[in-house]
Design an enzyme around this catalytic site. Structure first.
Site, PDB file in Angstrom:
ATOM      1  N   GLY A 333      -3.296   6.925   0.806  1.00 17.37           N
ATOM      2  CA  GLY A 333      -2.336   5.831   0.772  1.00 17.37           C
ATOM      3  C   GLY A 333      -0.888   6.265   0.912  1.00 17.37           C
ATOM      4  N   THR A 334      -0.168   5.614   1.831  1.00 23.26           N
ATOM      5  CA  THR A 334       1.228   5.957   2.092  1.00 23.26           C
ATOM      6  C   THR A 334       2.035   4.699   2.372  1.00 23.26           C
ATOM      7  OG1 THR A 334       0.573   6.338   4.397  1.00 23.26           O
ATOM      8  CG2 THR A 334       0.855   8.273   3.024  1.00 23.26           C
ATOM      9  N   THR A 335       3.350   4.804   2.170  1.00 24.86           N
ATOM     10  CA  THR A 335       4.270   3.762   2.592  1.00 24.86           C
ATOM     11  C   THR A 335       5.512   4.421   3.163  1.00 24.86           C
ATOM     12  OG1 THR A 335       5.287   1.649   1.945  1.00 24.86           O
ATOM     13  CG2 THR A 335       5.512   3.488   0.393  1.00 24.86           C
TER      14      THR A 335
END
Length: 512
Positions: A333-335
């Site tokens: 998960g990344t933003t």
């Protein structure tokens, strides 16, 4: 007096925090710090003070630099039987399942807090208390859970329900015998413990996390409940400044995340291959054939050579053009956040908390990463990593410095698809001359495990004739293909632009 600028991010509150700082007269670096704090509140699965990241900075009139505050493997190991390291099955849209691992034994040394204060020390002009204030208010007063965040939370439900503290923080009200469910869409999510931790960090600096009360709580929890981290791991953590990779394009220059991160090297390899090939026109047969071949070649090179910088050598690239690591990898998960201002400051930052460990620093509201629980980390088995090294990542915060005066900050979430996503969006800008919005909205492809995944929008007849006939044709655009959030300032035309990718809930503001 406000600063003219632009911001794009993966949550309205993250983008709003940066916008408000620009309107208060801060620079792009002040604004990106505020957005990083806010993302750790508003996007808790994707960003956390207990995770890591990279920030590409180009101060006006100066060379770009890369701040590496990604996670690090522990300095020492302990017997596997002493670890809290539990398998959890996450379910994606369409019923696809993936194994993750939770518990204190999956937590690598976090770097986000150190990164926030290092960037502030070097580049910011506003007090940290002012920059953290929006995040503190969001944690105290609550953030409305939007559909995208609810979807992401649902994917990792087993991890958010891992222990009593995460169930209380991220769970919907329930009776004792009910199955755990994450907090519902449109619920106002309050995190008072996290608000208090933000206050403590603002007052006492990064030392509170790495040597003070928060450190003491984390060290004790790891010792008692099966984690690796010790006082040495935290006290010896350092933010690293690196020179970025510079790759020449046709109409500008790409500024990419350097090793030990792998995403920038692999994207750069694809961009170098593409530079001297005839790519046709976007969407025609030549374009589809060439780009799909480049994606396959990049995947093959990754499998054979990893992300060694040598793959960017002219002779190496030419050898592959004619045919068309030793560090642990994390890629969940990344933003991403991009901010520019009309002074010429550019900031591009990608944050990750893995898929979360399901554990928090007790009493702090800070959710911890699970980077040591990634399947790609140890193909021969878990806990086989080298001690005390910065982990690698596909994350690729980048800049594009165009010959026509456009200065673009951009990056993407999307796990191992980041390399494909970034390469294609950069080609859209550099080769096909698209606007920022068109470059991001355009359909994408990704090649992995001998399968070409394709977004809708390409001609089906042309796809039928591709050499790569093992295809998965998606019926709609999806976060699988990343989410590029980009902001730009054209210094020649004095024009600002911001585009948030709808695939990952993108939001943008222009302050003019």
């Amino acid at each position: 007096m406000k600063t003219r600028g632009a911001v794009a991010a993966g949550h309205i509150e993250t983008a709003r925090a940066a916008r408000d700082v620009l309107e208060a007269g801060g620079t792009a670096f002040d604004a990106v710090i505020a957005a990083m704090w806010a993302a750790c509140v508003a996007e808790p699965v994707l960003a956390s003070l207990g995770g890591g990241g990279f920030l590409m900075a180009r101060p006006a009139g100066k060379p770009p630099r890369l701040y590496d505050f990604f996670v690090e493997t522990p300095l020492a190991k302990r017997p596997a039987e002493q670890l809290e390291f539990k398998s959890c099955i996450a379910t994606f849209a369409g019923g696809v399942e993936q194994e993750f691992h939770g518990g204190y034994g999956a937590v690598a040394t976090p770097g986000v807090v150190a990164g926030l204060f290092a960037v502030h020390r070097d580049l910011a002009g506003m007090p940290m208390a002012d920059l953290a204030a929006p995040a503190r208010s969001l944690a105290r007063d609550g953030v409305r859970i939007d559909p995208f965040q609810h979807y992401v939370m649902n994917i990792v439900t087993p991890l958010l329900g891992f222990c009593a503290e995460t169930r209380k923080t991220y769970g919907a009200p329930q009776k004792d015998d009910d199955d755990f469910k994450v907090i519902a869409t449109n619920t106002r999510h309050q995190q008072p413990e996290l608000a208090a931790s933000i206050d403590e960090l603002v007052q006492n600096g990064a030392d509170s996390f790495y040597r003070g009360d928060l450190a003491t709580a984390l060290i004790a929890a790891c010792a008692q409940s099966g984690g690796y981290l010790t006082a040495d791991d935290l006290a010896k953590y350092r933010v690293l400044l690196r020179d970025p990779l510079l790759v020449r394009g046709r109409q500008g220059k790409f500024v990419l995340n350097p090793p030990p991160a792998s995403g920038g090297v692999l994207a750069g390899f694809g961009l170098k291959l593409a530079r001297d090939l005839d790519l046709g026109s976007f969407g025609d047969a030549r374009h589809l054939d060439m780009v799909s071949a480049i994606l396959k070649t990049t995947s093959v090179v990754r499998g054979e050579f990893g992300a060694a910088p040598s793959i960017l050598g002219d002779e190496f690239c030419e050898g592959y053009r004619t045919l068309i690591g030793d560090r642990p990898l994390t890629q969940n998960g990344t933003t991403h956040i991009s901010v520019v201002d009309d002074l010429g400051n550019l900031a591009s930052v990608t944050l990750s908390n893995g898929s979360t460990s399901g554990r928090m620093i007790p009493g702090s509201g800070i959710l911890l990463n699970n980077m040591l629980g990634e399947a790609d980390l140890s193909p021969e088995g878990f806990h086989d990593w080298p001690c005390g090294v910065r982990m690698t990542s596909m994350m690729t915060p980048a800049l594009y410095l165009a010959n026509d005066g456009a200065l673009v900050a951009l990056g993407s979430g999307g796990s191992n698809r980041i390399r494909s996503t970034m390469m294609q969006v950069l080609l859209n800008l550099d080769v096909f001359g698209m606007s920022l919005e068109d470059a991001i909205v355009a359909p994408r492809m990704h090649f992995d495990d001998n399968l070409l995944s394709i977004e809708p929008g390409f001609d089906a007849g042309l796809l039928d004739r591709l050499h790569l006939n093992e295809q998965h044709r998606w019926q709609e655009s999806d976060m699988f293909f990343g989410g590029v959030h980009a902001a730009s300032f054209n210094s020649f035309a004095n024009r600002l632009d911001a585009v948030g990718d709808a695939r990952r809930n993108g939001q943008g503001f222009i302050i003019d």
